[in-house]
Design an enzyme around this catalytic site. Structure first.
Site, PDB file in Angstrom:
ATOM      1  N   ASP A 115       0.819  -1.204   0.000  1.00 31.91           N
ATOM      2  CA  ASP A 115       0.000   0.000   0.000  1.00 31.91           C
ATOM      3  C   ASP A 115       0.853   1.255   0.000  1.00 31.91           C
ATOM      4  O   ASP A 115       2.077   1.199   0.145  1.00 31.91           O
ATOM      5  CB  ASP A 115      -0.885   0.017   1.252  1.00 31.91           C
ATOM      6  CG  ASP A 115      -2.183  -0.759   1.050  1.00 31.91           C
ATOM      7  OD1 ASP A 115      -2.456  -1.160  -0.085  1.00 31.91           O
ATOM      8  OD2 ASP A 115      -2.919  -0.950   2.038  1.00 31.91           O
ATOM      9  N   LYS A 151      -3.955   3.231  -2.472  1.00 34.69           N
ATOM     10  CA  LYS A 151      -5.090   4.114  -2.733  1.00 34.69           C
ATOM     11  C   LYS A 151      -4.801   5.465  -2.099  1.00 34.69           C
ATOM     12  O   LYS A 151      -4.231   5.542  -1.018  1.00 34.69           O
ATOM     13  CB  LYS A 151      -6.381   3.534  -2.151  1.00 34.69           C
ATOM     14  CG  LYS A 151      -6.761   2.176  -2.710  1.00 34.69           C
ATOM     15  CD  LYS A 151      -7.974   1.614  -2.003  1.00 34.69           C
ATOM     16  CE  LYS A 151      -8.336   0.242  -2.575  1.00 34.69           C
ATOM     17  NZ  LYS A 151      -7.281  -0.748  -2.348  1.00 34.69           N
ATOM     18  N   MET A 183      -9.624   7.801   9.049  1.00 33.41           N
ATOM     19  CA  MET A 183      -9.908   8.257   7.678  1.00 33.41           C
ATOM     20  C   MET A 183     -11.065   9.249   7.636  1.00 33.41           C
ATOM     21  O   MET A 183     -11.874   9.237   6.712  1.00 33.41           O
ATOM     22  CB  MET A 183     -10.223   7.059   6.770  1.00 33.41           C
ATOM     23  CG  MET A 183      -9.091   6.048   6.677  1.00 33.41           C
ATOM     24  SD  MET A 183      -9.536   4.541   5.769  1.00 33.41           S
ATOM     25  CE  MET A 183     -10.714   3.782   6.898  1.00 33.41           C
TER      26      MET A 183
END
Length: 491
Positions: free
Chosen positions: A33, A55, A170
């Site tokens: 990631d 991402k 997040m």
């Protein structure tokens, strides 16, 4: 073979588990990631396949379905595959979805948990997510649900009434909406709150306020992802318990130009003091071909660096010998690092000069009658030591064990190094090769740090006067010199 779903922790490389490092070193394929600790892939095999599937909100992103296909494809090919994820793979890391895809494809898998940001980021901010007097429970909440859902799966009324700490992952882009949902559901508007940006990293920032005002305060401070939010009375403890920002080099950027293999210990120690370390290696060490002499023929064997110890003993090992090959010799080492490297090989240096340069060893050998000496060193090193011994009547052989060759630092590393508060040089070769790579330019506000007089002379030859020179000419001295300079700046 097996696919391992591995947590890499929240960002601090020191929080990567021993099991994760072991698997990274063994992997055929590493699928990784964006938010993994800096340098964690350095431990991968040179022939390992590295596949990026990260991402980024508003930026380049690899669809989750594509990431899962990569895992299945590599897993069914019989390879040892690591799926490396920031934090913990089963805490808002979509590790459950990936495990389901592997089960469906019949691919064996294992899970290696990691330290999750909701706990570590808060801890590095001085906020315990639970506390005997303030919070007996903690809830972890995602601030970024699946956009395909028709409605939120979060029960805001239940969360508002939750008698403990709420940690939101997040959620920085939706922070105002999250706070409003909690307020509308009845949570105390005066409750303490904190937002932690880039938790556990040298650039960590923490904003504290109340539930009612935290969104505006975070916006005013320009807080960006990755960040977590903490709601609860435990956030009041930050003022008394903050520790991370109190480390002596917190917020200080330091560029390291040593060879990558050597830089790790220096970088580690600087990071432990809170520094933001930029690794911009300008050199690498290349062993030379040489015939191992009969060491027992020498009265004195001098080693000038840890690299020399490593290369010499590698050749001793290849010859099926050990430390006994030096029996009967006086062994001299320039510097404690060289002495420590010898000690690891079972040899205690007889002579270690107080000044860690050739001149210091010459002084330390004063009065010692030496018939024959071997100086094991780098190619192209100064002849100060062999010349001085020859003047004393010693027969001297010089054994060139390795050479220092240029390794051009990457453009991003150079750019960061030029913006660093300090740039360190630990040898004449780091001076020469780094300055060649950057056209003799360092940052206008960057302070140049030299490990000692020989390195300082090399800098002056290039028209650069060092701002800081270590009194003790080793890594300990270099770090102490930086610490002293930072303290002077603060006073």
């Amino acid at each position: 073979m097996t696919v391992y779903l591995v947590g890499a922790g929240p960002g601090d490389p020191g929080l990567v588990t021993a099991r994760a490092l072991e698997l990274i070193a063994a992997a055929d394929v590493i699928v990784y990631d964006r938010l993994i600790p800096s340098g964690v892939l350095d431990g991968a095999r040179p022939d390992a396949e590295l596949v990026y599937v990260g991402k980024e909100g508003g930026g380049r992103s690899v669809p989750q379905a594509q990431a899962q296909r990569v895992l299945v494809d590599r897993g069914t090919a019989g390879k040892l595959v690591i799926r490396l994820k920031g934090g913990d793979p089963f805490v808002f890391g979509r590790g459950g979805e990936e495990a389901e895809a592997l089960v469906e494809a019949g691919v064996p898998f294992e899970v290696v948990p990691g330290v999750t940001a909701g706990v570590a980021g808060a801890a590095y901010a001085g906020i315990p997510v639970t506390h005997r007097d303030l919070a007996s429970a903690v809830a972890f909440v995602t601030g970024h649900e699946d956009p395909a859902k028709r409605s939120s799966a979060l029960d805001w009324a239940a969360l508002a009434a939750f008698p403990g700490t709420i940690v939101v992952y997040m959620g920085v882009r939706r922070l105002a909406a999250i706070c409003m949902a909690l307020l509308d559901a009845g949570r105390d508007r005066e409750q303490a709150a904190a937002v932690i940006e880039r938790g556990t990293l040298p650039e960590q920032r923490v904003v504290t306020a109340t539930l009612e005002t935290i969104a505006d305060e975070a916006l005013s401070a320009g807080v960006e992802a990755p960040a977590i939010a903490v709601f609860g009375e435990v956030a009041t403890l930050r003022e008394s318990l903050q520790w991370f920002e109190k480390r002596p080099l917190f917020g200080v950027s330091v560029a390291v130009t040593r060879a990558r293999a050597q830089a790790s210990q220096l970088a580690l120690r600087l990071r432990r003091l809170g520094a933001d370390v930029i690794e911009a290696p300008a050199i690498r060490i290349s062993s030379r071909e040489f015939e191992l002499p009969e060491l027992g023929r020498y009265d004195l064997v001098c080693l000038t660096s840890p690299n020399g110890v490593r290369v010499l003993f590698d050749r001793i090992d290849e010859a099926s010998l050990d430390a006994r090959a030096l029996a009967g010799c006086i062994v001299a080492a320039i510097g404690p690092g060289t002495a420590a490297a010898l000690r690891e090989r079972g040899v205690l240096a007889d002579v270690v000069p107080e000044q860690f340069v050739a001149e210091g060893l010459i002084d330390a050998l004063e009065g010692l009658v030496v018939g024959r000496a071997l100086i094991a060193r780098a190619a192209g090193a100064r002849d100060t030591l062999p010349d001085a011994l020859r003047e004393r009547g010693t027969e001297v052989d010089v054994l060139e064990l390795y050479e220092t060759v240029a390794e051009a630092p990457s453009e991003p590393a150079v750019a960061e190094a030029k913006r660093a508060r300090y740039i360190t040089f630990t040898s004449s070769s780091t001076v020469r090769f780094f300055l060649d790579a950057v056209a003799n330019e360092v940052g206008t506000s960057t302070r140049v740090v030299s490990i000692g007089p020989v390195t300082s002379a090399a800098l002056r030859e290039r028209g650069i006067t060092p701002d800081v020179e270590a009194t003790r000419h080793d890594i300990d001295g270099l770090i102490q010199a930086i610490l002293a300079d930072v303290r002077r700046d603060q006073d």
